[in-house]
Design a protein around this motif. Structure first.
Motif, PDB file in Angstrom:
ATOM      1  N   ALA A  88     -15.707   4.878   7.495  1.00 54.86           N
ATOM      2  CA  ALA A  88     -16.198   5.157   6.145  1.00 54.86           C
ATOM      3  C   ALA A  88     -15.382   4.284   5.194  1.00 54.86           C
ATOM      4  CB  ALA A  88     -16.029   6.625   5.790  1.00 54.86           C
ATOM      5  N   VAL A  89     -16.058   3.422   4.444  1.00 57.60           N
ATOM      6  CA  VAL A  89     -15.392   2.545   3.488  1.00 57.60           C
ATOM      7  C   VAL A  89     -15.652   3.096   2.092  1.00 57.60           C
ATOM      8  CG1 VAL A  89     -15.259   0.210   2.558  1.00 57.60           C
ATOM      9  CG2 VAL A  89     -15.657   0.553   4.997  1.00 57.60           C
ATOM     10  N   VAL A  90     -14.578   3.344   1.351  1.00 58.64           N
ATOM     11  CA  VAL A  90     -14.678   3.889  -0.003  1.00 58.64           C
ATOM     12  C   VAL A  90     -14.384   2.774  -0.990  1.00 58.64           C
ATOM     13  CG1 VAL A  90     -13.875   5.666  -1.587  1.00 58.64           C
ATOM     14  CG2 VAL A  90     -13.868   6.114   0.877  1.00 58.64           C
ATOM     15  N   THR A  91     -15.341   2.506  -1.880  1.00 60.59           N
ATOM     16  CA  THR A  91     -15.143   1.493  -2.908  1.00 60.59           C
ATOM     17  C   THR A  91     -15.298   2.123  -4.283  1.00 60.59           C
ATOM     18  OG1 THR A  91     -17.472   0.849  -2.859  1.00 60.59           O
ATOM     19  CG2 THR A  91     -15.982  -0.410  -1.464  1.00 60.59           C
ATOM     20  N   VAL A  92     -14.569   1.586  -5.245  1.00 57.14           N
ATOM     21  CA  VAL A  92     -14.697   1.991  -6.638  1.00 57.14           C
ATOM     22  C   VAL A  92     -14.945   0.733  -7.447  1.00 57.14           C
ATOM     23  CG1 VAL A  92     -13.562   3.027  -8.634  1.00 57.14           C
ATOM     24  CG2 VAL A  92     -13.209   4.002  -6.361  1.00 57.14           C
ATOM     25  N   GLY A 119     -16.807  -1.652  -6.808  1.00 54.69           N
ATOM     26  CA  GLY A 119     -16.863  -2.810  -5.929  1.00 54.69           C
ATOM     27  C   GLY A 119     -15.565  -3.158  -5.216  1.00 54.69           C
ATOM     28  N   GLU A 120     -14.465  -2.485  -5.531  1.00 60.83           N
ATOM     29  CA  GLU A 120     -13.170  -2.764  -4.916  1.00 60.83           C
ATOM     30  C   GLU A 120     -12.880  -1.724  -3.833  1.00 60.83           C
ATOM     31  OE1 GLU A 120      -8.479  -2.617  -6.188  1.00 60.83           O
ATOM     32  OE2 GLU A 120      -9.963  -3.092  -7.736  1.00 60.83           O
ATOM     33  N   VAL A 121     -12.540  -2.192  -2.628  1.00 63.47           N
ATOM     34  CA  VAL A 121     -12.250  -1.282  -1.518  1.00 63.47           C
ATOM     35  C   VAL A 121     -10.968  -0.513  -1.808  1.00 63.47           C
ATOM     36  CG1 VAL A 121     -11.725  -1.107   0.945  1.00 63.47           C
ATOM     37  CG2 VAL A 121     -13.435  -2.751   0.166  1.00 63.47           C
ATOM     38  N   LYS A 122     -11.073   0.812  -1.780  1.00 66.74           N
ATOM     39  CA  LYS A 122      -9.921   1.678  -2.035  1.00 66.74           C
ATOM     40  C   LYS A 122      -9.402   2.331  -0.761  1.00 66.74           C
ATOM     41  CE  LYS A 122      -9.697   1.242  -6.500  1.00 66.74           C
ATOM     42  NZ  LYS A 122      -8.546   0.706  -7.180  1.00 66.74           N
ATOM     43  N   ALA A 123     -10.286   2.543   0.241  1.00 64.10           N
ATOM     44  CA  ALA A 123      -9.856   3.178   1.486  1.00 64.10           C
ATOM     45  C   ALA A 123     -10.852   2.865   2.591  1.00 64.10           C
ATOM     46  CB  ALA A 123      -9.753   4.690   1.308  1.00 64.10           C
ATOM     47  N   GLU A 124     -10.310   2.781   3.815  1.00 61.87           N
ATOM     48  CA  GLU A 124     -11.128   2.686   5.017  1.00 61.87           C
ATOM     49  C   GLU A 124     -10.689   3.820   5.928  1.00 61.87           C
ATOM     50  OE1 GLU A 124     -11.191  -1.177   6.818  1.00 61.87           O
ATOM     51  OE2 GLU A 124     -11.654  -2.167   4.912  1.00 61.87           O
ATOM     52  N   MET A 125     -11.628   4.694   6.274  1.00 62.48           N
ATOM     53  CA  MET A 125     -11.305   5.892   7.033  1.00 62.48           C
ATOM     54  C   MET A 125     -12.050   5.880   8.372  1.00 62.48           C
ATOM     55  SD  MET A 125     -11.794   8.517   3.835  1.00 62.48           S
ATOM     56  CE  MET A 125     -11.115   9.940   4.687  1.00 62.48           C
ATOM     57  N   PRO A 126     -11.316   5.780   9.495  1.00 61.95           N
ATOM     58  CA  PRO A 126     -11.981   5.842  10.801  1.00 61.95           C
ATOM     59  C   PRO A 126     -12.643   7.214  10.991  1.00 61.95           C
ATOM     60  CG  PRO A 126      -9.713   5.063  11.021  1.00 61.95           C
ATOM     61  CD  PRO A 126      -9.883   5.553   9.617  1.00 61.95           C
ATOM     62  N   LEU A 127     -13.884   7.217  11.436  1.00 64.35           N
ATOM     63  CA  LEU A 127     -14.611   8.478  11.586  1.00 64.35           C
ATOM     64  C   LEU A 127     -14.100   9.318  12.749  1.00 64.35           C
ATOM     65  CD1 LEU A 127     -18.273   7.393  10.772  1.00 64.35           C
ATOM     66  CD2 LEU A 127     -16.647   8.571   9.298  1.00 64.35           C
ATOM     67  N   GLU A 128     -13.395   8.700  13.715  1.00 58.87           N
ATOM     68  CA  GLU A 128     -12.898   9.494  14.835  1.00 58.87           C
ATOM     69  C   GLU A 128     -11.644  10.283  14.464  1.00 58.87           C
ATOM     70  OE1 GLU A 128     -10.863   5.465  15.530  1.00 58.87           O
ATOM     71  OE2 GLU A 128     -12.954   5.993  15.348  1.00 58.87           O
ATOM     72  N   GLU A 129     -11.083  10.004  13.287  1.00 59.77           N
ATOM     73  CA  GLU A 129      -9.908  10.735  12.818  1.00 59.77           C
ATOM     74  C   GLU A 129     -10.313  11.702  11.710  1.00 59.77           C
ATOM     75  OE1 GLU A 129      -6.939   7.963  11.569  1.00 59.77           O
ATOM     76  OE2 GLU A 129      -7.038   6.832  13.449  1.00 59.77           O
ATOM     77  N   ARG A 177      -7.672  10.963  -1.459  1.00 61.77           N
ATOM     78  CA  ARG A 177      -7.974  11.246  -2.869  1.00 61.77           C
ATOM     79  C   ARG A 177      -8.164   9.912  -3.572  1.00 61.77           C
ATOM     80  NH1 ARG A 177      -6.679  15.674  -6.619  1.00 61.77           N
ATOM     81  NH2 ARG A 177      -6.601  14.810  -8.716  1.00 61.77           N
ATOM     82  N   ILE A 178      -9.315   9.756  -4.200  1.00 58.35           N
ATOM     83  CA  ILE A 178      -9.652   8.529  -4.910  1.00 58.35           C
ATOM     84  C   ILE A 178      -9.555   8.798  -6.406  1.00 58.35           C
ATOM     85  CG2 ILE A 178     -11.426   6.773  -5.292  1.00 58.35           C
ATOM     86  CD1 ILE A 178     -10.315   6.820  -2.423  1.00 58.35           C
ATOM     87  N   GLU A 179      -8.606   8.134  -7.057  1.00 56.57           N
ATOM     88  CA  GLU A 179      -8.409   8.289  -8.502  1.00 56.57           C
ATOM     89  C   GLU A 179      -9.109   7.149  -9.228  1.00 56.57           C
ATOM     90  OE1 GLU A 179      -6.794  10.665 -10.210  1.00 56.57           O
ATOM     91  OE2 GLU A 179      -5.877  11.734  -8.524  1.00 56.57           O
ATOM     92  N   THR A 180      -9.855   7.485 -10.271  1.00 60.28           N
ATOM     93  CA  THR A 180     -10.482   6.484 -11.119  1.00 60.28           C
ATOM     94  C   THR A 180     -10.128   6.797 -12.563  1.00 60.28           C
ATOM     95  OG1 THR A 180     -12.560   7.681 -11.528  1.00 60.28           O
ATOM     96  CG2 THR A 180     -12.436   6.374  -9.499  1.00 60.28           C
ATOM     97  N   GLU A 181     -10.503   5.902 -13.465  1.00 69.50           N
ATOM     98  CA  GLU A 181     -10.265   6.162 -14.887  1.00 69.50           C
ATOM     99  C   GLU A 181     -11.049   7.377 -15.372  1.00 69.50           C
ATOM    100  OE1 GLU A 181     -11.116   2.645 -17.101  1.00 69.50           O
ATOM    101  OE2 GLU A 181      -9.602   1.465 -16.044  1.00 69.50           O
ATOM    102  N   ALA A 182     -12.188   7.641 -14.734  1.00 69.39           N
ATOM    103  CA  ALA A 182     -13.053   8.743 -15.158  1.00 69.39           C
ATOM    104  C   ALA A 182     -12.725  10.064 -14.473  1.00 69.39           C
ATOM    105  CB  ALA A 182     -14.516   8.385 -14.900  1.00 69.39           C
ATOM    106  N   GLY A 183     -11.942  10.041 -13.392  1.00 70.40           N
ATOM    107  CA  GLY A 183     -11.635  11.278 -12.673  1.00 70.40           C
ATOM    108  C   GLY A 183     -11.279  11.005 -11.230  1.00 70.40           C
TER     109      GLY A 183
END
Length: 120
Positions: A33-37, A39-49, A54-60
Motif C-alpha cells: 500500500a503506497v500512501v501519497t499526499v 503526489g508525494e510518497v509518504k509511506a509504503e506499507m507491505p500488505l503482509e505486515e 499516521r499521515i499528517e497534512t496541513e489540513a489534518g
C-alpha cells in the motif's frame, strides 16, 4: 411482462455479472500500500505486515492500517469521513482517497512503477 422484456432483462443481468466477474477475478492481489499526499510518497506499507502509519497534512491527519493483506483508513479528522467508511482494499489498482487531506492510498503489485503517467 412480455417474453422479449424478460429476455432483455436476463441479458442485462448476465452482462452485468460477466463484467463484475471479469474485473473482480482478473485483478491481482497487491503487495504494497503506497500512501501519497499531494503526489508525494509518504509511506509504503507491505500488505503482509500488520501495522499503522499516521499521515499528517496541513489540513489534518489520517491513520492507515494494514492487516491480513488489506489496507484501510481507521481514523481521520476530515468532516466527511468517506476515507474511513471506504471498504478495505487489497487488489492492484484499488485506491482510497481523502480529498480534504489530498491523500491517496493505492495498492501496487510486484514490479510496478510508482508513476503511471505524467500530465503536464
Amino acid at each position: 411482462m412480455k417474453k422479449t422484456d424478460l429476455i432483455l432483462a436476463l441479458a442485462a443481468i448476465l452482462a452485468a455479472a460477466g463484467i463484475w466477474l471479469f474485473y473482480s477475478a482478473g485483478a491481482d492481489k497487491g503487495l504494497t500500500a503506497v500512501v501519497t499526499v499531494d503526489g508525494e510518497v509518504k509511506a509504503e506499507m507491505p500488505l503482509e505486515e500488520n501495522g499503522d502509519v499516521r499521515i499528517e497534512t496541513e489540513a489534518g491527519y489520517n491513520i492507515v492500517h494494514t492487516e491480513n493483506g488489506q489496507a484501510f483508513v481507521t481514523e481521520a479528522d476530515c468532516r466527511d469521513q468517506i476515507c474511513v467508511d471506504h471498504k478495505k482494499i487489497e487488489k492492484v489498482g484499488e485506491t482510497i482517497v481523502c480529498l480534504p487531506h489530498k491523500m491517496v492510498v493505492e495498492i501496487i503489485g510486484e514490479g510496478e512503477a510508482e508513476v503511471d503517467m505524467v500530465v503536464g
